[in-house]
Write an enzyme that holds these catalytic residues in place. Structure first.
Site, mmCIF file in Angstrom:
data_model
loop_
_atom_site.group_PDB
_atom_site.id
_atom_site.type_symbol
_atom_site.label_atom_id
_atom_site.label_comp_id
_atom_site.label_asym_id
_atom_site.label_seq_id
_atom_site.Cartn_x
_atom_site.Cartn_y
_atom_site.Cartn_z
ATOM 1 N N GLU A 237 41.574 40.718 50.752
ATOM 2 C CA GLU A 237 41.226 41.733 49.754
ATOM 3 C C GLU A 237 39.709 41.851 49.791
ATOM 4 O O GLU A 237 39.006 41.011 49.235
ATOM 5 C CB GLU A 237 41.689 41.279 48.357
ATOM 6 C CG GLU A 237 43.188 41.220 48.187
ATOM 7 C CD GLU A 237 43.847 42.570 48.342
ATOM 8 O OE1 GLU A 237 43.226 43.585 47.995
ATOM 9 O OE2 GLU A 237 44.977 42.603 48.844
ATOM 10 N N CYS A 271 35.543 45.647 42.634
ATOM 11 C CA CYS A 271 35.818 45.985 44.044
ATOM 12 C C CYS A 271 36.270 47.431 44.175
ATOM 13 O O CYS A 271 35.876 48.124 45.100
ATOM 14 C CB CYS A 271 36.846 45.028 44.626
ATOM 15 S SG CYS A 271 38.372 44.953 43.685
HETATM 16 P P1 NDP Z 1 32.000 36.331 48.846
HETATM 17 O O1 NDP Z 1 32.551 36.926 50.084
HETATM 18 O O2 NDP Z 1 30.590 35.912 48.839
HETATM 19 O O3 NDP Z 1 32.844 35.021 48.434
HETATM 20 C C1 NDP Z 1 34.226 35.069 48.192
HETATM 21 C C2 NDP Z 1 34.763 33.651 48.154
HETATM 22 O O4 NDP Z 1 34.656 33.067 49.462
HETATM 23 C C3 NDP Z 1 33.965 32.719 47.236
HETATM 24 O O5 NDP Z 1 34.859 31.815 46.624
HETATM 25 C C4 NDP Z 1 33.061 32.019 48.216
HETATM 26 O O6 NDP Z 1 32.589 30.795 47.735
HETATM 27 C C5 NDP Z 1 33.998 31.823 49.379
HETATM 28 N N1 NDP Z 1 33.342 31.541 50.659
HETATM 29 C C6 NDP Z 1 32.047 31.711 51.009
HETATM 30 N N2 NDP Z 1 31.860 31.358 52.309
HETATM 31 C C7 NDP Z 1 33.064 30.959 52.781
HETATM 32 C C8 NDP Z 1 33.543 30.483 54.047
HETATM 33 N N3 NDP Z 1 32.729 30.361 55.099
HETATM 34 N N4 NDP Z 1 34.837 30.163 54.182
HETATM 35 C C9 NDP Z 1 35.693 30.310 53.128
HETATM 36 N N5 NDP Z 1 35.300 30.746 51.904
HETATM 37 C C10 NDP Z 1 34.003 31.068 51.732
HETATM 38 O O7 NDP Z 1 32.318 37.364 47.699
HETATM 39 P P2 NDP Z 1 31.870 37.293 46.180
HETATM 40 O O8 NDP Z 1 32.355 36.051 45.536
HETATM 41 O O9 NDP Z 1 30.435 37.631 46.107
HETATM 42 O O10 NDP Z 1 32.737 38.495 45.568
HETATM 43 C C11 NDP Z 1 32.337 39.810 45.649
HETATM 44 C C12 NDP Z 1 33.088 40.536 46.755
HETATM 45 O O11 NDP Z 1 34.486 40.441 46.521
HETATM 46 C C13 NDP Z 1 32.771 42.012 46.782
HETATM 47 O O12 NDP Z 1 32.667 42.457 48.111
HETATM 48 C C14 NDP Z 1 33.990 42.627 46.108
HETATM 49 O O13 NDP Z 1 34.198 43.964 46.428
HETATM 50 C C15 NDP Z 1 35.073 41.734 46.623
HETATM 51 N N6 NDP Z 1 36.254 41.815 45.761
HETATM 52 C C16 NDP Z 1 37.393 42.373 46.259
HETATM 53 C C17 NDP Z 1 38.508 42.505 45.453
HETATM 54 C C18 NDP Z 1 39.779 43.058 45.994
HETATM 55 O O14 NDP Z 1 40.819 42.792 45.399
HETATM 56 N N7 NDP Z 1 39.787 43.816 47.064
HETATM 57 C C19 NDP Z 1 38.499 42.085 44.055
HETATM 58 C C20 NDP Z 1 37.274 41.511 43.644
HETATM 59 C C21 NDP Z 1 36.195 41.385 44.482
HETATM 60 P P3 NDP Z 1 31.193 30.750 46.921
HETATM 61 O O15 NDP Z 1 31.201 31.871 45.927
HETATM 62 O O16 NDP Z 1 31.294 29.461 46.258
HETATM 63 O O17 NDP Z 1 30.138 30.910 47.960
#
Ligand code: NDP
Length: 495
Positions: A237, A271
């Site tokens: 997502e 998102c």
């Molecule tokens: P990120 O991509 O930065 O992080 C998402 C998750 O992945 C976090 O828990 C993060 O941990 C984790 N993560 C980071 N690096 C890794 C890795 N190498 N391997 C596995 N997991 C990892 O997104 P955000 O948290 O900033 O969220 C915002 C984004 O999410 C926006 O692009 C938004 O549009 C999208 N989004 C999409 C939705 C949908 O349903 N389509 C709904 C809501 C948001 P940590 O934060 O601890 O670094």
């Protein structure tokens, strides 16, 4: 919220005030693997439960969420800075989905007969959906209840155990959800691992049977590469750059209200929020005036009466600043606010017009309270521009002509489209949710969401020997000749 990871403790802070709101032990790689191993045992217990028992446990968990909703909303507010009303709204939406998944899973996934067809008339064909085992859910911070529960509820209802890695900004919310689970069910069917990207990466390398990732396209690529190592299936997502189209016959007041809510709600950190508007020439000025008028009443702030709170992630403020300044340098005009609206951690409403399509504000996800309103010749141009994005999560169309609206919705390259509203699909649990392109693949929510966390399994039962027994090394020549004749009759003529 800002976070600090030191001595294996993650310290979280309220993004609006900077005050410390929690300290959470970080789950290291070895502990992630141990958690997944525990989940595997719980998964086999959970899958072995009668579907009615699973439903009861899920509904008990639901009641924990409902009865503790004020407490949970306070944790959401402390970790994200969003007003209490926004936090409660997100919990309400999440609970609707949980309820739907809990009540529908058995029916959607149950074993059913399929038509055996001509070749295998002597067989009974059975299709069933079985649990995958352990699902790793990696979630973002912007809707820390609604978004991960979109995967967790459906994965649990489909009979899987879940290991949930929340964003480093919202570990308290995740722990609250897991503690509520342990009150509803004695087995560790839902567990949480805490940490930053490294903990998420450890989960993608672990022996989970599927990863459900919600986050940015950049991280999604890393997650997909990690999953490739073990061929771990993945649902993504991703983000969005959603467009709202205003047709000449639109209800302009309604369209402007929806655009403002869709763009500024949750400080634009949605998102499927509205980032681009394409309004046709005939109504463009009226629409922009209505947007300006409605935006004037919107205020960001740390208090509960504010329409929206701070930017949760400090780094995102700089993305917003870059998009706004680059757009203005590229020839855009600020109709509301501008660079001065950015006063970290808050960003007041910004509306830009005439933004060139090549500008970052049109191509990249801004994820802040910035709305671009561009003029287009007609709805065909609007659809074309809307579709020229790497993203394809959702879109909205405003028109009074139902048939035209539905036809336009089909032409949009998105996973979801709302006509005469924004985000209408998010509140209908039966509808699948997911994107196209950089917005990801796979579906959560609805029957498709339940199947996303299941394995389709085909079973046949041979009821009697075949009349034409040709699936052997020594078929009777007469049987082969008859089969060939039937084959030609069936497929060699007609339409
Ligand atoms: P990120 O991509 O930065 O992080 C998402 C998750 O992945 C976090 O828990 C993060 O941990 C984790 N993560 C980071 N690096 C890794 C890795 N190498 N391997 C596995 N997991 C990892 O997104 P955000 O948290 O900033 O969220 C915002 C984004 O999410 C926006 O692009 C938004 O549009 C999208 N989004 C999409 C939705 C949908 O349903 N389509 C709904 C809501 C948001 P940590 O934060 O601890 O670094």
């Amino acid at each position: 919220m800002s976070t600090e990871a030191s001595a294996a403790i993650l310290t979280t802070r309220n993004p609006a005030t900077g005050e410390v709101v929690g300290e959470h032990p970080i789950t290291d790689e070895a502990a992630v693997h141990e958690t997944v191993a525990r989940a595997r045992q719980a998964a086999s217990w959970w899958a072995g439960q009668d579907p009615r028992q699973r439903r009861s446990a899920l509904l008990r968990w639901k009641r924990e969420l409902v009865n503790g909703s004020m407490e949970l909303a306070a944790v959401v507010r402390a970790e994200t800075g969003k007003p209490t009303g926004g936090a409660l709204f997100e919990i309400m939406l999440a609970v609707e989905h949980l309820d739907w998944a809990a009540r529908r899973a058995a029916r959607v996934l149950r074993r059913r007969k399929v038509s055996s067809g001509v070749l295998a008339m002597n067989h009974l064909g059975l299709l069933e959906y079985v649990p995958l085992g352990v699902v790793g859910v990696i979630g973002p911070w912007n809707y820390p209840v609604y978004t991960p529960l979109g995967s967790i509820s459906y994965a649990l209802a489909a009979g899987n155990a879940v290991v949930f890695k929340p964003s480093e900004y919202t570990p308290g919310v995740a722990r609250w959800l897991a503690e509520a689970w342990s009150r509803a069910c004695p087995e560790p069917v839902l567990q949480v691992v805490i940490g930053d990207g490294a903990t998420g990466a450890a989960l993608t390398r672990s022996e989970v049977d599927k990863i459900a990732f919600t986050g940015s396209a950049a991280t999604a690529r890393k997650v997909m590469a990690a999953c490739a190592e073990r061929l771990t299936p993945l649902v993504i997502e991703g983000g969005g750059k959603d467009a709202l189209i205003v047709a000449a016959d639109a209800d302009i007041e309604a369209a402007a209200g929806a655009a403002v809510f869709g763009a500024l709600g949750n400080a634009g950190q949605t998102c499927a929020g509205v980032e681009r508007v394409y309004a046709v020439t005939e109504v463009y000025d009226r629409f922009l005036d209505a947007v300006k008028e409605k935006t004037a009443a919107i205020r960001s702030g740390a208090d509960d009466a504010a329409a929206y709170g701070p930017m949760t992630m400090p780094g995102q403020v700089e993305v917003v600043r870059r998009h706004v300044t680059e757009a203005l340098a590229d020839g855009a005009v600020a109709a509301v606010g501008g660079p001065d609206s950015i006063r970290p951690p808050f960003v007041d409403p910004i509306v830009l017009t005439g933004v060139p399509e090549e500008s970052a504000a049109m191509r990249e996800e801004t994820f802040g309270p910035v709305l671009v309103v561009n003029k287009v010749r007609d709805v065909d141009e609007a659809v074309q521009r809307a579709n020229e994005s790497r993203y394809g999560l959702a879109a909205a169309i405003f028109t009074r002509d139902k048939q035209h609206g539905l036809a336009l919705a089909r032409r949009l390259r998105t996973g979801a489209t709302s006509v005469n509203s924004v985000l209408g699909f998010a509140a209908i649990p039966a509808l699948p949710f997911g994107g196209v392109g950089d917005s990801g693949f796979g579906r959560i929510h609805g029957a498709d969401g339940l199947r996303e966390f299941s394995r389709a399994k085909a079973v046949t039962w041979q009821r009697h020997r075949a009349a034409l027994d040709i699936m052997r090394f020594d078929p009777a020549p007469r049987a082969v000749a008859t089969a060939l004749k039937l084959f030609r009759l069936r497929h060699g003529r007609g339409r």
